[in-house]
Design an enzyme around this catalytic site. Structure first.
Site, PDB file in Angstrom:
ATOM      1  N   GLU A 143       0.812  -1.237   0.000  1.00 25.36           N
ATOM      2  CA  GLU A 143       0.000   0.000   0.000  1.00 25.36           C
ATOM      3  C   GLU A 143       0.836   1.274   0.000  1.00 25.36           C
ATOM      4  O   GLU A 143       0.960   1.958   1.020  1.00 25.36           O
ATOM      5  CB  GLU A 143      -0.982  -0.007   1.177  1.00 25.36           C
ATOM      6  CG  GLU A 143      -2.005  -1.114   1.071  1.00 25.36           C
ATOM      7  CD  GLU A 143      -3.236  -0.907   1.946  1.00 25.36           C
ATOM      8  OE1 GLU A 143      -3.280   0.069   2.724  1.00 25.36           O
ATOM      9  OE2 GLU A 143      -4.167  -1.727   1.832  1.00 25.36           O
TER      10      GLU A 143
ATOM     11  N   GLU B 241      -5.103  -8.561  -0.042  1.00 24.21           N
ATOM     12  CA  GLU B 241      -5.846  -8.351   1.210  1.00 24.21           C
ATOM     13  C   GLU B 241      -7.316  -8.154   0.890  1.00 24.21           C
ATOM     14  O   GLU B 241      -7.655  -7.497  -0.092  1.00 24.21           O
ATOM     15  CB  GLU B 241      -5.378  -7.092   1.974  1.00 24.21           C
ATOM     16  CG  GLU B 241      -4.079  -7.237   2.687  1.00 24.21           C
ATOM     17  CD  GLU B 241      -3.664  -5.972   3.441  1.00 24.21           C
ATOM     18  OE1 GLU B 241      -4.547  -5.188   3.859  1.00 24.21           O
ATOM     19  OE2 GLU B 241      -2.459  -5.777   3.588  1.00 24.21           O
TER      20      GLU B 241
HETATM   21  C1  FCB Z   1      -4.741  -2.246   5.016  1.00 25.59           C
HETATM   22  C2  FCB Z   1      -3.374  -2.513   5.598  1.00 25.59           C
HETATM   23  C3  FCB Z   1      -3.366  -3.577   6.648  1.00 25.59           C
HETATM   24  C4  FCB Z   1      -4.582  -3.520   7.531  1.00 25.59           C
HETATM   25  C5  FCB Z   1      -5.856  -3.449   6.724  1.00 25.59           C
HETATM   26  C6  FCB Z   1      -7.114  -3.402   7.530  1.00 25.59           C
HETATM   27  O1  FCB Z   1      -4.793  -0.951   4.548  1.00 25.59           O
HETATM   28  O2  FCB Z   1      -2.475  -2.890   4.579  1.00 25.59           O
HETATM   29  O3  FCB Z   1      -2.167  -3.472   7.364  1.00 25.59           O
HETATM   30  O4  FCB Z   1      -4.468  -2.526   8.449  1.00 25.59           O
HETATM   31  O5  FCB Z   1      -5.810  -2.320   5.904  1.00 25.59           O
END
Ligand code: FCB
Length: 477
Positions: free
Chosen positions: A182, A383
């Site tokens: 990110e 994710e």
């Molecule tokens: C993302 C992050 C991760 C976590 C999730 C909920 O932005 O990469 O570390 O905090 O959100």
């Protein structure tokens, strides 16, 4: 008239088999070093910017910090066993704490830090779980921050040296590397503050380490240094890692969702997605800043060379995207831009986290756009997940019915993408366990395993059973 007897019971086929994922799909769970490891000052580890930031009162809800977190540094064996037995995962995405390996960011490596990741990787391999290592999930060595952090172009080179070192040391067992997690979150969150639109014109402001407030011009340079660091790291991994190493990034791409699914709307959403991500994914995959980006930033545009752009766009093996929420809804327009953003309604459904706008369609469109805009041949959802107000019931279980709803809805859309031929090769659920959720501290639980942070007891939630069954069937459960 003769009547034929009708059976009283109608057999409706169970839909699950029809919602299959491709063979060999990776079903993983994800965490990051600062969020789960704890052991913040053990075994010669250096300070990270998150240690510094959380130790300053007022930065984090309830003044929580990651000093102990899930104590994963000491409990990794139990955690890997949970992944294998209770979650059924066949992949694990973890991150490496740079200051464990190079306590000062550069210079002498720390054998004890490396040893932890060696042991973790061995444990995973023995459990039949494929390790996916992220090299930077925001815990920059404090010594490098003292030299300007990502504002200093030299950090890009230091990151590449550290990445190459890790690829060399783990490359015999780790085949998948993510450079940076990110870009947008740590750059904007840490160096200016990140504004997220959540509907009805409301904006949620998110901050993070190192907690600076740079001007727009300075921020654009940080963005550029970060993508440059990624490019240099890709090259270092290729030259020092094993020949079959696969490398990419994990970005929370901003996602434009077409309001209606017609070719015109979809085109408009693609145009919007390309421009919204001009500063990160677009330049990473195209090797150029878009004209609109350079025009929009004007005198604040980053300073760069043609050589930088070549490095930034070093060829990748896959594209990793973190997908939680839609960013804008789009309809076509006749102006030069070619799309118009539709406001998100105040009543739009949300999940528990303040920023979490709910729309399963975004996990259909995100990989779809990545393929149609940039021709990606291999995509990972690095994710996806949600936080929920989980509590342990009197019977000892945790009933996160809303998370099960969320996961089923998103996975149904992801399955739709794979059925359409979008080359998604794996999915990582955030998160393997509840953990330290940045500015929200421990108040936001994203895990499918509940953690009692007082006793460190682990309790698989209802969603863990859902996930396990999904993996078992390789289909939405
Ligand atoms: C993302 C992050 C991760 C976590 C999730 C909920 O932005 O990469 O570390 O905090 O959100």
């Amino acid at each position: 008239m003769a009547t034929t007897a009708k059976p009283l019971r109608i057999d409706i086929p169970v839909a699950n088999d029809e919602r299959k994922f491709p063979q060999g799909f990776f079903w993983g769970v994800a965490t990051s070093s600062y969020q789960v490891e704890g052991a913040w000052n053990e075994d010669v580890k250096g300070l990270s910017i998150w240690d510094t930031y959380t130790h300053k009162p007022g930065n984090i809800k309830n003044n929580d910090n990651g000093d102990v977190a899930n104590d994963h540094y000491h409990r990794y064996k139990e955690d890997v066993a949970l992944m294998k037995n209770d979650l059924g995962a066949n992949a694990y995405r973890f991150s490496i704490a740079w200051p464990r390996i190079f306590p000062n960011g550069t210079g002498e490596p720390n054998a004890k830090g490396l040893d932890f990741y060696n042991r973790l990787v061995d444990e995973l391999k023995a459990a039949g779980i494929e390790p996916f290592a992220t090299l930077y999930h925001w815990d920059l060595p404090q010594t490098l921050q003292d030299k300007g952090g990502w504002q200093n172009r030299d950090i890009a080179k230091a990151f590449a040296d550290y990445s190459g070192y890790m690829a060399e040391k783990l490359g015999d067992r780790v085949k998948y590397f993510f450079t940076i997690n990110e870009f947008r979150s740590f750059v904007e969150g840490g160096y200016q503050g990140l504004n997220v639109q959540v509907g009805g014109g409301k904006i949620v402001h998110l901050g993070g380490a190192p907690g600076l407030q740079l001007s727009n011009g300075e921020l654009n340079q940080v963005r550029h240094n970060a993508v440059l660091g990624h490019g240099l790291a890709v090259q270092a991994i290729r030259s020092r890692g094993s020949a079959d190493a696969k490398v990419g990034f994990a970005e929370n791409m901003l996602i434009a969702v077409p309001v209606i699914e017609t070719p015109e709307y979809v085109k408009a959403a693609e145009k919007a997605t390309r421009e919204l991500n001009a500063d990160f994914i677009t330049v990473l995959l195209e090797g150029r800043y878009t004209d609109a980006y350079l025009k929009k930033t004007g005198k604040d545009a980053p300073k760069f060379t043609d050589d930088d752009l070549k490095i930034i766009a070093s060829p990748l093996d896959f594209v990793g995207i973190n997908v939680y929420k839609p960013n804008i809804y789009v309809e076509p327009s006749n102006d030069a831009q070619g799309y118009r953003s539709v406001p998100i309604n105040a009543s739009h459904p949300k999940m528990q986290a303040s920023w979490h706008v709910f729309d399963p369609e975004c996990i259909y469109w995100a990989p779809h756009h990545v393929r149609s805009l940039w021709g990606a041949k291999s995509i990972f959802i690095t994710e996806n997940g949600c936080s929920a107000s989980d509590v342990v019931s009197p019977d000892g279980r945790v009933y996160d019915s809303d998370r099960v709803m969320f996961l089923r809805a998103y996975l149904t859309q992801l399955q739709r993408a794979t059925a359409d031929g979008v080359p998604v090769k794996g999915y990582f659920l955030w998160s393997a366990q509840d953990n330290f959720e940045w500015s929200d501290g421990y108040s936001n639980r994203f895990g499918i395993v509940y953690i009692d942070f007082k006793t460190q007891k682990r309790i698989p939630k209802l969603s863990a059973s859902f996930f396990r069954e999904t993996v078992r069937r390789n289909a939405v459960a």
